[in-house]
Every structure is written in structure tokens, then in C-alpha cells.
Write an enzyme that holds these catalytic residues in place. Structure first.
Site, mmCIF file in Angstrom:
data_model
loop_
_atom_site.group_PDB
_atom_site.id
_atom_site.type_symbol
_atom_site.label_atom_id
_atom_site.label_comp_id
_atom_site.label_asym_id
_atom_site.label_seq_id
_atom_site.Cartn_x
_atom_site.Cartn_y
_atom_site.Cartn_z
ATOM 1 N N GLY A 1 0.835 -1.207 0.000
ATOM 2 C CA GLY A 1 0.000 0.000 0.000
ATOM 3 C C GLY A 1 0.863 1.246 0.000
ATOM 4 O O GLY A 1 1.969 1.232 0.530
ATOM 5 N N ARG B 1 -23.637 14.284 20.841
ATOM 6 C CA ARG B 1 -23.565 12.930 20.282
ATOM 7 C C ARG B 1 -22.307 12.191 20.725
ATOM 8 O O ARG B 1 -21.313 12.807 21.120
ATOM 9 C CB ARG B 1 -23.512 13.010 18.759
ATOM 10 C CG ARG B 1 -24.844 13.247 18.131
ATOM 11 C CD ARG B 1 -24.691 13.466 16.647
ATOM 12 N NE ARG B 1 -25.990 13.449 15.999
ATOM 13 C CZ ARG B 1 -26.239 13.951 14.810
ATOM 14 N NH1 ARG B 1 -25.270 14.526 14.119
ATOM 15 N NH2 ARG B 1 -27.436 13.874 14.304
ATOM 16 N N GLY C 1 4.926 -7.600 3.697
ATOM 17 C CA GLY C 1 4.746 -8.498 2.551
ATOM 18 C C GLY C 1 5.856 -8.300 1.519
ATOM 19 O O GLY C 1 6.460 -9.266 1.035
ATOM 20 N N ILE D 1 2.111 2.870 7.277
ATOM 21 C CA ILE D 1 1.507 3.852 8.187
ATOM 22 C C ILE D 1 1.186 3.195 9.522
ATOM 23 O O ILE D 1 0.961 3.878 10.513
ATOM 24 C CB ILE D 1 0.206 4.480 7.607
ATOM 25 C CG1 ILE D 1 -0.886 3.427 7.387
ATOM 26 C CG2 ILE D 1 0.486 5.265 6.346
ATOM 27 C CD1 ILE D 1 -2.278 4.025 7.242
ATOM 28 N N ASP D 2 1.151 1.846 9.558
ATOM 29 C CA ASP D 2 0.706 1.145 10.768
ATOM 30 C C ASP D 2 1.768 1.131 11.866
ATOM 31 O O ASP D 2 1.443 0.861 13.024
ATOM 32 C CB ASP D 2 0.338 -0.311 10.426
ATOM 33 C CG ASP D 2 -0.705 -0.411 9.328
ATOM 34 O OD1 ASP D 2 -1.482 0.548 9.165
ATOM 35 O OD2 ASP D 2 -0.726 -1.434 8.630
ATOM 36 N N GLY E 1 -0.314 -9.835 -6.146
ATOM 37 C CA GLY E 1 0.581 -10.677 -6.950
ATOM 38 C C GLY E 1 2.020 -10.613 -6.504
ATOM 39 O O GLY E 1 2.331 -10.859 -5.351
ATOM 40 N N ARG F 1 -3.765 7.800 4.243
ATOM 41 C CA ARG F 1 -2.555 7.550 3.445
ATOM 42 C C ARG F 1 -2.342 8.618 2.389
ATOM 43 O O ARG F 1 -1.366 8.555 1.639
ATOM 44 C CB ARG F 1 -2.658 6.185 2.769
ATOM 45 C CG ARG F 1 -2.707 5.059 3.752
ATOM 46 C CD ARG F 1 -2.243 3.729 3.224
ATOM 47 N NE ARG F 1 -2.517 3.412 1.857
ATOM 48 C CZ ARG F 1 -3.008 2.238 1.442
ATOM 49 N NH1 ARG F 1 -3.324 1.301 2.332
ATOM 50 N NH2 ARG F 1 -3.174 1.986 0.180
ATOM 51 N N MET G 1 -7.128 3.226 10.647
ATOM 52 C CA MET G 1 -6.410 2.044 10.144
ATOM 53 C C MET G 1 -5.390 1.556 11.175
ATOM 54 O O MET G 1 -5.313 2.076 12.280
ATOM 55 C CB MET G 1 -5.719 2.384 8.832
ATOM 56 C CG MET G 1 -6.657 2.440 7.646
ATOM 57 S SD MET G 1 -5.718 2.744 6.126
ATOM 58 C CE MET G 1 -6.955 2.368 4.897
ATOM 59 N N GLY G 2 -4.580 0.599 10.763
ATOM 60 C CA GLY G 2 -3.538 0.076 11.657
ATOM 61 C C GLY G 2 -3.400 -1.428 11.626
ATOM 62 O O GLY G 2 -2.525 -1.985 12.258
HETATM 63 O O1 F6P Z 1 -1.008 -1.555 5.988
HETATM 64 C C1 F6P Z 1 -1.444 -0.301 5.623
HETATM 65 C C2 F6P Z 1 -2.933 -0.278 5.473
HETATM 66 O O2 F6P Z 1 -3.302 1.051 5.149
HETATM 67 C C3 F6P Z 1 -3.707 -0.805 6.674
HETATM 68 O O3 F6P Z 1 -3.750 0.111 7.713
HETATM 69 C C4 F6P Z 1 -5.028 -1.156 6.027
HETATM 70 O O4 F6P Z 1 -5.714 -2.182 6.726
HETATM 71 C C5 F6P Z 1 -4.620 -1.635 4.679
HETATM 72 O O5 F6P Z 1 -3.351 -1.100 4.397
HETATM 73 C C6 F6P Z 1 -5.567 -1.251 3.576
HETATM 74 O O6 F6P Z 1 -5.128 -1.828 2.412
HETATM 75 P P1 F6P Z 1 -5.731 -1.495 0.974
HETATM 76 O O7 F6P Z 1 -5.111 -0.224 0.504
HETATM 77 O O8 F6P Z 1 -5.349 -2.671 0.158
HETATM 78 O O9 F6P Z 1 -7.209 -1.361 1.148
#
Ligand code: F6P
Length: 364
Positions: free
Chosen positions: A11, A177, A119, A141-142, A77, A291, A184-185
Site C-alpha cells: 500500500g 452525540r 509483505g 503507516i501502521d 501478486g 494515506r 487504520m492500523g
Molecule cells: O497496511 C497499511 C494499510 O493502510 C492498513 O492500515 C489497512 O488495513 C490496509 O493497508 C488497507 O489496504 P488497501 O489499501 O489494500 O485497502
């Protein structure tokens, strides 16, 4: 002329362009090195015709300010699992790694710098074991890699999530509210934890501390009892209740093997209603906004350090290694060690104690 190939995989992440620029600028100080970018990770090498481009100082001028990656990326891939369509419409993953290494030799590539997450770095390790001169640069970013104190992109994501909390506070207070922000993370709660502290949320739910829905409701109710008629919950996409499971789905995109996380904000909202919590609740899923856009200064600096160091590792022949930040130094660590050690929030760490110290509930 010697050639180093640069690829961005996985990503995208704010700061990727700053790494690319730093590699090119450092390489230009050597008389005999040229930098080549592979388009969309290693797909550019494997495609016919090959999709690569020369990255000179002109090509990278000013890009440290831009989000995304000028050479594109993919998290589908890869050379060890290239999707090939069968006659019946199904797909088979084919190992094209040997072919790719031969193609790199043919192109006169002396070394590869692979910028990517866990990955992508697993692929780097596999390619290294096949004899490729490869160096890894971690990105996510995680912030979930323990080999490095921080990854670039994380601070930008935290900034964006914090700004979202700031905005939600004004609307939550106007309407009395509960507003739930999903960030994310993946399996790590770092973005949620930082944004909850920086934004002053009441509740922070992270994967590392499973929550009890009753405790969450009690904390939220206490805000109304005290006359503060609103509350902010920051929830990480991988958070789950005690004894519960991840909210996720398997994507049907070809070659995409990650679980897609997401939906916890809506689940939390439904669960709160189901146990009788009666304040108005709304949900915001921040998603890929985290992102996008320009990297904050911290990420530009870290990315630049990673870029310069990675090219210097090429000069030193430190193949099979990955750049890492161990305060205050930029070091190199073996890829094999780096890929197998995730970095999760320890439930008793200082940052969690800090959050509890300012009254943030983890619902536990
Ligand atoms: O690993 C980075 C990340 O942005 C995660 O926080 C999120 O779960 C994932 O990638 C989202 O992936 P994609 O861009 O494939 O939806």
C-alpha cells in the site's frame, strides 16, 4: 555505469517519494551510478514490454512534498505469485522470480532497493535467498515493525486522524452525540492510540486490548452524567470485543491475499444500541484519507534518512539487510530478523498508561 533499481511495493504511504528522491540525490554524488524505477513494484520488470524509467535529479525534483509514489505500487501478486488467467476463467499464481532475476541481469541492474511493508520485505528476503543483491526499506503507516522505532508515513497518518478527532469534537458537542472514528492500523493500535491522546478522545479501542461493551457504555454514559453531553471514541480497524472476532472480509480482487479490515465503528455503534445505550451515535470511517496528501515534516526527514542510508548500503554491499531507525541512529538489520517481528502496543506500555492517566478508557 552501475544501476540500482528502485521499487515501491504494498500500500502507498506518505514519504515514499521522499525516499526515492533521497536515493537519487545520494546516487548522483557518485560518478558511476544510475537509478532506475520499476513501475508498480516489480510488475514493471515482469510486464512485456518492460515498464521502467530512469530517475535522475530532474525526475525527482520537489517530490519529497508529494504523497503517493511517482513509480506506482501494488499490493497484489508479485514475482512469486503472479496471477495468470486459466481458460476456464479461474486464476493460478505462477512463480516468475527466476525469470525476473534473469531480466534484471539483462537490464544491467547491479542492486535493488525495495521499499515496502512486511509483505514486500518477505519477497525481498526470498529474492535475496535466490542471489539477488537487494536491500529493504520499511514502509507502513501502521508502524507495526519492531525492527525500526518508527516507519515513515505513521506520523502523517496520526496527524490526519488527530485532525479528524478535532473536527468531530465540534460537531459532537453541538449535537450532544457520541462520534466514533474508525482508523487504520491492521493488527496494531498505534494510530488509534496516538490520535486518541493527541485529540483528547474519551475512549480508545485497540486490537491489543479487547474491550467489554458494557465498560465502553459506562464510560460514555459517565460523560452525559457529568453534564459533558458528548464523547469521542477512536477505534482501530482491528479492535474486537473480549471473546469476539475481527471484522473483516476476504477480498475477491485477483492476487490480493490480505484480509480487508473495516466496519468496527458500525459494529460498535450497533452493539451500544443493542445494550440500551440511548445517546445519538454516528460513525466516521477515515479509511484511505490516512494515506493521502502531503507527508508531515517528520516523515519527510525519516524517509530521506532511509533513502540516503539504503543507497549507502548498496555501496557497502549490505545485501539481504533492511534500513531501520533505532533512535538516534539509522542502522541496517538482516531482513530475515526484521520480517518476523511485528510491533504491537503492549497493554502495559507507557503510552497506554499515559492515556489512562488522562482518563481515556480502553473499555477493559
Ligand atoms: O497496511 C497499511 C494499510 O493502510 C492498513 O492500515 C489497512 O488495513 C490496509 O493497508 C488497507 O489496504 P488497501 O489499501 O489494500 O485497502
Amino acid at each position: 555505469m552501475k544501476r540500482v533499481l528502485v521499487a515501491t511495493g504494498g500500500g502507498d504511504c506518505p514519504g515514499l517519494n521522499a525516499v526515492i528522491r533521497a536515493i537519487v540525490k545520494r546516487a548522483s554524488q557518485e560518478p558511476d551510478w544510475e537509478v532506475i524505477g520499476s513501475i508498480q513494484s516489480f510488475d514493471g520488470i515482469l510486464r512485456e514490454p518492460t515498464e521502467i524509467k530512469v530517475l535522475d535529479e530532474r525526475a525527482v525534483a520537489g517530490i519529497h512534498v508529494q504523497g503517493g509514489t511517482i513509480i506506482g505500487t501494488t499490493n497484489k501478486g508479485g514475482p512469486f505469485a503472479w496471477p495468470v488467467k486459466n481458460k476456464d476463467g479461474s486464476w493460478t499464481a505462477v512463480d516468475r522470480s527466476d525469470e525476473m532475476i534473469r531480466k534484471l541481469q539483462y537490464l544491467g541492474i547491479d542492486a535493488v532497493i525495495s521499499i515496502g511493508g512486511d509483505g514486500s520485505q518477505r519477497i525481498s528476503q526470498q529474492l535475496y535467498e535466490k542471489g539477488l543483491n537487494i536491500i529493504g526499506v520499511p514502509k507502513t503507516i501502521d508502524n507495526d515493525l519492531s525492527a525500526t522505532d518508527f516507519t515513515f508515513g505513521f506520523q502523517t497518518a496520526v496527524q490526519i486522524a488527530t485532525e479528524a478527532v478535532d473536527k468531530l469534537v465540534t460537531t459532537a458537542s453541538s449535537h450532544n452525540r457520541v462520534l466514533i472514528l474508525e482508523v487504520m492500523g491492521r493488527y496494531a493500535g498505534w494510530i488509534a492510540l496516538h490520535a486518541a491522546i493527541a485529540g483528547g478522545a474519551e475512549v480508545c479501542l485497540i486490537p491489543e486490548i479487547p474491550y467489554d461493551i458494557q465498560k465502553v457504555a459506562e464510560k460514555l454514559q459517565s460523560r452525559y452524567n457529568k453534564g459533558k453531553g458528548y464523547a469521542i471514541v477512536v477505534i482501530a480497524e482491528g479492535a474486537m470485543p473480549k471473546g469476539g472476532t475481527l471484522v473483516s472480509e476476504q477480498s475477491d480482487e485477483v492476487g490480493y491475499h490480505n484480509l480487508r479490515l473495516g466496519g468496527v465503528a458500525h459494529k460498535l455503534s450497533r452493539d451500544l444500541k443493542d445494550i440500551g445505550f440511548d445517546a445519538d451515535i454516528r460513525e466516521t470511517v477515515l479509511g484511505h484519507l490516512q494515506r493521502g496528501g502531503i507527508p508531515v515534516a517528520y516523515d519527510r526527514v525519516l524517509a530521506t534518512q532511509f533513502g540516503v542510508k539504503s543507497f549507502e548500503m548498496v555501496l557497502e554491499g549490505k545485501f539481504g539487510e533492511m534500513v531501520a531507525y533505532r533512535h538516534p541512529d539509522i542502522i541496517s538489520v538482516p531482513l530475515i530478523d526484521a520480517i518476523n517481528k511485528p510491533n504491537f502496543v503492549a497493554p502495559n506500555c507507557d503510552l497506554v498508561r499515559t492515556a489512562r492517566g488522562v482518563g481515556i478508557s480502553f473499555g477493559d
